[in-house]
Scaffold this active site. Structure first.
Site, PDB file in Angstrom:
ATOM      1  CB  SER A 182      41.406  87.139 -66.917  1.00  0.00           C
ATOM      2  OG  SER A 182      42.162  87.339 -68.086  1.00  0.00           O
ATOM      3  CG  HIS A 210      40.602  88.554 -63.198  1.00  0.00           C
ATOM      4  ND1 HIS A 210      39.240  88.662 -63.354  1.00  0.00           N
ATOM      5  CD2 HIS A 210      41.146  89.026 -64.344  1.00  0.00           C
ATOM      6  CE1 HIS A 210      38.970  89.160 -64.548  1.00  0.00           C
ATOM      7  NE2 HIS A 210      40.112  89.403 -65.170  1.00  0.00           N
ATOM      8  CE  LYS A 241      39.749  92.846 -64.900  1.00  0.00           C
ATOM      9  NZ  LYS A 241      41.124  92.715 -65.343  1.00  0.00           N
TER      10      LYS A 241
HETATM   11  C1  LIG Z   1      41.735  93.341 -66.399  1.00  0.00           C
HETATM   12  C2  LIG Z   1      43.203  93.214 -66.243  1.00  0.00           C
HETATM   13  C3  LIG Z   1      44.018  94.331 -66.373  1.00  0.00           C
HETATM   14  C4  LIG Z   1      43.481  95.675 -66.773  1.00  0.00           C
HETATM   15  O1  LIG Z   1      42.816  96.292 -65.733  1.00  0.00           O
HETATM   16  P1  LIG Z   1      42.024  97.657 -66.022  1.00  0.00           P
HETATM   17  O2  LIG Z   1      42.003  98.330 -64.717  1.00  0.00           O
HETATM   18  O3  LIG Z   1      40.682  97.274 -66.526  1.00  0.00           O
HETATM   19  O4  LIG Z   1      42.821  98.402 -67.037  1.00  0.00           O
HETATM   20  C5  LIG Z   1      45.365  94.172 -66.158  1.00  0.00           C
HETATM   21  N1  LIG Z   1      45.889  92.978 -65.850  1.00  0.00           N
HETATM   22  C6  LIG Z   1      45.144  91.874 -65.728  1.00  0.00           C
HETATM   23  C7  LIG Z   1      45.775  90.581 -65.360  1.00  0.00           C
HETATM   24  C8  LIG Z   1      43.772  91.968 -65.928  1.00  0.00           C
HETATM   25  O5  LIG Z   1      43.017  90.864 -65.812  1.00  0.00           O
END
Ligand SMILES: *Cc1c(COP(=O)(O)O)cnc(C)c1O
Length: 394
Positions: A182, A210, A241
């Site tokens: 990310s 992502h 996301k």
């Molecule tokens: C954003 C993200 C998470 C967390 O996701 P949420 O649903 O916001 O808790 C977990 N792993 C990765 C790789 C992320 O980019």
């Protein structure tokens, strides 16, 4: 006078001095290409709302209908009070969308990792982990008590080296990697990692937070992107996301999903997301299954913006996805850049340590399908003005 909390004041002052203190802006509007931030209308370059689904009318309608049918809350933990049919439907739909047999949902992607990793490995075991994996993977690994062996970022050869080096020193093993990283927007070489996992018979887990809704056909994710259907044991994902809602998901091997229903601690000891969230998530799957238009537009926007940023002379790192890092170096410069952009009505946050390594501070631009060409051009002009003013470009 007690001084037992003084250390916190000192730490906070230190963060402010180093330009690492989080100043959180307040949003007074729904998510979209434009936001009201601290009372001002600004172009949104911050959110993970890749497809614009966070305020999509059909999803909002589905959430409202679920409120009427199921109420506002799930009542208790699913294993104790029973699980709503809606949550099971989302799991079936996610599994079908991903082209796997089974899926289980969690409160978030973060808790999905905290559930999954300790359920699969423990003290006698080892995790082979990409050195840039997400914090929730790192925390899940620590919680498991397993030995954590890091390999060089996105480097399948180094992964194989550390596996060989540790052969015979553990009971079970798992390889874990982010799908899309990310902070840099690069993609894990999952095809090569799969070859190694399969050669050494090691469990393979990818966190595609992502990549879902972004990579693969119609946003089916990194496994689809590499054509690895049925080969990756665990695909962790998030509904927060591209899907625009909230919630975590683990899709993949049905034996693992069944095990997580018995041993995934956030599943067993924390309530599920609300019916409205679940219904909105199902509506998101509907939208993605019906058309690739949003995903196509996301990529078109991303290609345009990145090409123009490079032409302007910005360093956008190694990204091969819509995540566009603008590398600036030191955290105070990145923070100043972000403040100047805000003056230009562009909302793009700076990221510094510990989110990214020291000396690699950046602005991270998140491109979305909701941006029009005029929006992107306006953003590019602001970047050009601020970049020249601060001597980042000439
Ligand atoms: C954003 C993200 C998470 C967390 O996701 P949420 O649903 O916001 O808790 C977990 N792993 C990765 C790789 C992320 O980019």
């Amino acid at each position: 006078m007690s001084n037992r909390l003084d250390w916190i004041q000192q730490e906070l002052a230190g963060l402010k001095e180093a330009g690492l203190y989080n100043r959180i802006r307040t949003i007074g509007s729904p998510q979209g290409a434009w936001l009201i931030v601290d009372g001002k209308r600004v172009l949104n370059f911050c959110s993970n709302n890749y497809l614009g689904l966070a305020n999509e009318p059909r999803m909002v309608a589905a959430a409202k209908a679920a409120l009427d049918q199921f109420g506002v809350g799930p009542g208790a933990v699913r294993t104790i009070a029973g699980t709503m049919s809606l949550h099971l439907e989302l799991e079936r739909r996610m599994a079908a969308f991903k082209g796997v047999e089974s899926a289980i949902t969690f409160q978030s992607g973060f808790t999905a990792n905290l559930a999954t990793i300790p359920a699969l490995v423990g003290k006698e075991d080892v995790v082979f982990s990409d050195e840039l994996n997400h914090a929730s993977i790192i925390d899940g690994c620590r919680l498991s008590g397993a030995r954590i062996v890091r390999y060089a970022h996105a480097d399948a050869l180094d992964l194989e080296r550390v596996i060989k080096e540790n052969e015979g020193t553990y009971n079970r093993a798992i390889i874990i990697t982010d799908g899309v990283f990310s902070m840099d927007g690069d993609i894990a070489p999952l095809d090569k990692i799969y070859e190694i996992a399969s050669a050494y018979d090691i469990i393979l887990m990818v966190d595609d937070a992502h990549g879902e809704g972004v990579l693969g056909k119609g946003g089916r994710g990194i496994v689809d992107h590499f054509g690895l259907h049925g080969k990756v044991d665990i695909e962790v994902g998030t509904l927060s996301k591209a899907f625009g809602v909230v919630g975590g998901v683990v899709a993949g091997n049905p034996v693992i999903v069944e095990w997580l229903r018995q041993r995934g601690r956030p599943f067993l000891f924390s309530s599920a997301v609300t019916p409205a969230d679940v219904a909105a998530g199902i509506a998101a799957v509907d939208l993605l299954e019906n058309s690739t238009e949003l995903v196509d537009r996301l990529w078109e926007n991303a290609r345009y913006f990145k090409a123009e940023m490079k032409t302007l002379g910005f360093d956008t790192g190694f990204s091969t996805t819509p995540i566009t890092p603008v590398m600036l170096g030191e955290a105070p410069l990145a923070q100043q850049f972000s403040r100047e952009l805000f003056e230009e009505n562009v909302f793009a946050m700076s990221l510094g340590f510990p989110t990214v390594p020291r000396g690699k501070a950046r602005i991270r631009v998140m491109i979305s399908a909701t941006h029009s060409r005029e929006d992107l051009d306006q953003g590019l002009e602001a970047f050009a003005r601020v970049g020249r003013k601060l001597g980042v470009i000439h």
